[in-house]
Design an enzyme around this catalytic site. Structure first.
Site, PDB file in Angstrom:
ATOM      1  N   HIS A  34       0.714  -1.129   0.183  1.00  0.00           N
ATOM      2  CA  HIS A  34      -0.066  -0.067   0.104  1.00  0.00           C
ATOM      3  C   HIS A  34       1.028   1.229  -0.036  1.00  0.00           C
ATOM      4  O   HIS A  34       0.642   2.187  -0.886  1.00  0.00           O
ATOM      5  CB  HIS A  34      -1.032  -0.219   1.183  1.00  0.00           C
ATOM      6  CG  HIS A  34      -2.069   1.224   1.534  1.00  0.00           C
ATOM      7  ND1 HIS A  34      -2.968   1.073   0.905  1.00  0.00           N
ATOM      8  CD2 HIS A  34      -1.471   2.411   1.835  1.00  0.00           C
ATOM      9  CE1 HIS A  34      -3.589   2.493   0.875  1.00  0.00           C
ATOM     10  NE2 HIS A  34      -2.795   3.275   1.471  1.00  0.00           N
ATOM     11  N   GLU A  35       1.799   1.278   0.932  1.00  0.00           N
ATOM     12  CA  GLU A  35       2.449   2.499   1.122  1.00  0.00           C
ATOM     13  C   GLU A  35       3.701   2.503  -0.024  1.00  0.00           C
ATOM     14  O   GLU A  35       3.756   3.821  -0.642  1.00  0.00           O
ATOM     15  CB  GLU A  35       3.585   2.596   2.649  1.00  0.00           C
ATOM     16  CG  GLU A  35       2.448   2.560   3.788  1.00  0.00           C
ATOM     17  CD  GLU A  35       1.564   3.613   3.547  1.00  0.00           C
ATOM     18  OE1 GLU A  35       1.653   4.682   3.302  1.00  0.00           O
ATOM     19  OE2 GLU A  35       0.378   3.324   4.275  1.00  0.00           O
ATOM     20  N   HIS A  49       1.864   4.365  -2.883  1.00  0.00           N
ATOM     21  CA  HIS A  49       1.873   5.748  -2.693  1.00  0.00           C
ATOM     22  C   HIS A  49       3.161   6.307  -3.027  1.00  0.00           C
ATOM     23  O   HIS A  49       3.343   7.353  -3.733  1.00  0.00           O
ATOM     24  CB  HIS A  49       1.573   6.135  -1.160  1.00  0.00           C
ATOM     25  CG  HIS A  49       0.318   6.219  -0.655  1.00  0.00           C
ATOM     26  ND1 HIS A  49      -0.799   6.920  -1.204  1.00  0.00           N
ATOM     27  CD2 HIS A  49      -0.424   5.441   0.509  1.00  0.00           C
ATOM     28  CE1 HIS A  49      -1.803   6.759  -0.703  1.00  0.00           C
ATOM     29  NE2 HIS A  49      -1.658   5.774   0.422  1.00  0.00           N
ATOM     30  N   GLU A  95      -4.827   7.806  -3.154  1.00  0.00           N
ATOM     31  CA  GLU A  95      -5.123   6.456  -2.710  1.00  0.00           C
ATOM     32  C   GLU A  95      -5.425   5.519  -3.702  1.00  0.00           C
ATOM     33  O   GLU A  95      -5.365   4.254  -3.545  1.00  0.00           O
ATOM     34  CB  GLU A  95      -6.410   6.771  -1.837  1.00  0.00           C
ATOM     35  CG  GLU A  95      -6.757   5.604  -0.798  1.00  0.00           C
ATOM     36  CD  GLU A  95      -5.665   5.514   0.344  1.00  0.00           C
ATOM     37  OE1 GLU A  95      -4.967   6.353   0.341  1.00  0.00           O
ATOM     38  OE2 GLU A  95      -5.926   4.437   0.978  1.00  0.00           O
TER      39      GLU A  95
END
Ligand code: ZN
Length: 500
Positions: free
Chosen positions: A264-265, A268, A294
């Protein structure tokens, strides 16, 4: 365009953003390695920088530089038109808020955060109600001062998702709700169920860290322009495309926390590293909105990282790394990491039910802003909403309306961006699939460069050139809709759970 006027505007804009980049470095340090007792000094450093940045933005000098760049510019120049438009928007917004209101909000929310932490610990909403009441008063005043066309909530949403309107978001959410509620209910009664116990098998921390770094690097995270550290709440920050920092956390009895948190990170971070470094420190080199940000994290975490083709490549390395998983079958693993069930806590929710948690908060926040919902009635409204959306009722306010930190920070209007991220991700991913028909085969071979390159060209390199709604239109040829996300969920979960 008179170059010198524009160059001067760009110079002062970059300086303003330099202050912000120092702030984010101090924040990162505080979350990852600062000794606990350094917090008082850090708060003063951050307050000083925030004040300096705000003063610069609302200064007459900045206004003059901006005005000269505007009057001497041509409207459609890239990147100048984007930079001028966006800095005008930020300056106007900042100028409409009196310093006294900004200061008061900061003070009240610093206090509210402490009260919220205790209220959640003791599950006592009555403790949190008074500071929340006060924060909402301040937010209503801010919304009036900033101005809005539709409803007060729009003024707040605009901070996180520039140009978005609550009424438009509500239309898309309503459409989505019609699918999510029955789909979640059907999955709850589905004939097939995953063996989720295998997710809590022992996986030591060091090998987890090594595995996560390998995955992040494979996705395209550049460790020469980034770092990966540990923090309580994972996040992504940094100072420019050449210094992007992500964090994760390790639970030796729950590998998915680090694994999917990292993906997820990293999602980003790939966006941040993909921004054009030549435009760093100006809106042309910045991300569009929280929702678009997101979309990138969720695409890599869920659309890629929880897919079967992804694990056809990584399952071998995974079972070699963790002996406790050696006997597990690929299909059982894929099913377990895609476990869907109604749950109380938003951050632990699966892909199907996640959006319902957001719709509840969105609905309550809008009603709080107009005064149609009183603060004291939040717990009841929350529980009613959970019952009708997810079919479950929280056992306590700690597991209900007190679970998230956002309201105590005064971050009203933030939640919708999480759900918008899923919708943007699905629509972008469909477009990527159409452009790259070999995508699944590439994932099966551990190749992510084609998808990353497509994202870079379609989204990252544009910086803030387009507003989120325009970007969706430009990239996919259609306005945002819930349909691609609905198609994605049905296509994935109906076969997985043996439905239909
Ligand atoms: Zn995120």
């Amino acid at each position: 365009m008179t170059t010198s006027h524009y160059a001067e505007f760009e110079r002062v804009t970059r300086q303003y953003h330099l202050l912000g980049s120092i702030e984010s470095l101090l924040d990162w340090d505080q979350e990852t390695c600062m000794p606990p007792r350094g917090v008082k000094q850090r708060a003063e450093q951050l307050a000083l920088l925030a004040g300096l940045a705000h003063e610069r933005l609302i200064s007459d000098e900045y206004a003059a530089a901006l005005r000269k760049a505007e009057t001497n510019g041509r409207g459609d120049d890239w990147p100048s038109a984007t930079n001028v438009r966006e800095m005008r928007r930020r300056m106007e917004r900042a100028r409409r808020l009196p310093t006294e209101l900004v200061r008061e909000t900061a003070k009240v929310s610093a206090l509210a955060k402490q009260v919220w932490a205790r209220a959640r610990r003791e599950s006592r909403f009555d403790l949190f109600a008074p500071p929340l009441e006060r924060l909402l008063e301040l937010k209503r005043r801010a919304a009036e001062l900033i101005g809005f066309e539709g409803e007060p909530y729009d003024a707040l949403l605009d901070e996180y998702e520039p140009g978005a309107r609550s009424a438009d978001v509500a239309v898309v959410f309503d459409e989505l709700r019609k699918t999510l509620v029955p789909l979640a209910a059907a999955i709850a009664k589905a004939p097939r169920r995953p063996d989720v116990a295998l997710l809590s098998r022992y996986c030591p921390k060091e090998p987890q860290a090594e595995f996560c770094r390998r995955v992040a690097a494979a996705l395209g995270f550049d460790f020469q322009s980034g770092r990966m550290d540990v923090s309580t709440h994972p996040f992504c920050s940094g100072t420019c495309p050449h210094d992007v920092r992500i964090t994760t956390r390790y639970d030796e009895r729950f590998l998915p926390a680090a694994l999917f948190g990292t993906m997820h990170e990293a999602g980003h971070a790939l966006y941040e590293q993909g921004l054009d470094a030549a435009h760093a420190g100006t809106p042309a080199g910045q991300s569009v909105s929280l929702g678009i940000h997101e979309s990138q994290s969720r695409m890599w975490e869920n659309f890629v990282g929880r897919s079967r083709p992804f694990w056809q490549h990584w399952f071998g390395p995974l079972t070699q790394q963790f002996t406790s998983l050696a006997e597990v079958r690929l299909d059982d693993w894929v099913f377990a990491i895609n476990h869907v069930r109604p749950s109380l806590i938003r951050v632990e929710a699966d892909e199907v039910t996640y959006g319902l948690h957001i719709m509840l908060r969105f609905d309550l926040e809008r009603r709080l802003m107009t005064g149609k919902l009183a603060v004291r009635d939040i717990p009841q409204a929350w529980n009613d909403g959970m019952k009708s959306l997810l079919g479950i009722t929280p056992d306590s306010d700690a597991n209900g309306c007190l679970q998230d930190i956002h309201w105590s920070m005064g971050a009203i209007g933030y939640f919708p961006t999480y759900a918008l991220g899923n919708l943007y991700a699905a629509q972008f991913f469909e477009a990527a699939r159409a452009a790259l028909p070999e995508l699944d085969d590439q994932f099966r071979n551990g190749h992510y460069a084609p998808l990353l390159e497509w994202l870079r060209l379609s989204i990252h390199r544009h910086g803030m050139r387009y507003r989120a709604a325009e970007l969706v239109q430009v990239v996919t040829g259609r306005p945002l809709s819930a349909e691609p996300f609905v198609r994605y969920l049905r296509g994935k979960f109906e076969p997985l759970c043996g439905l239909g």
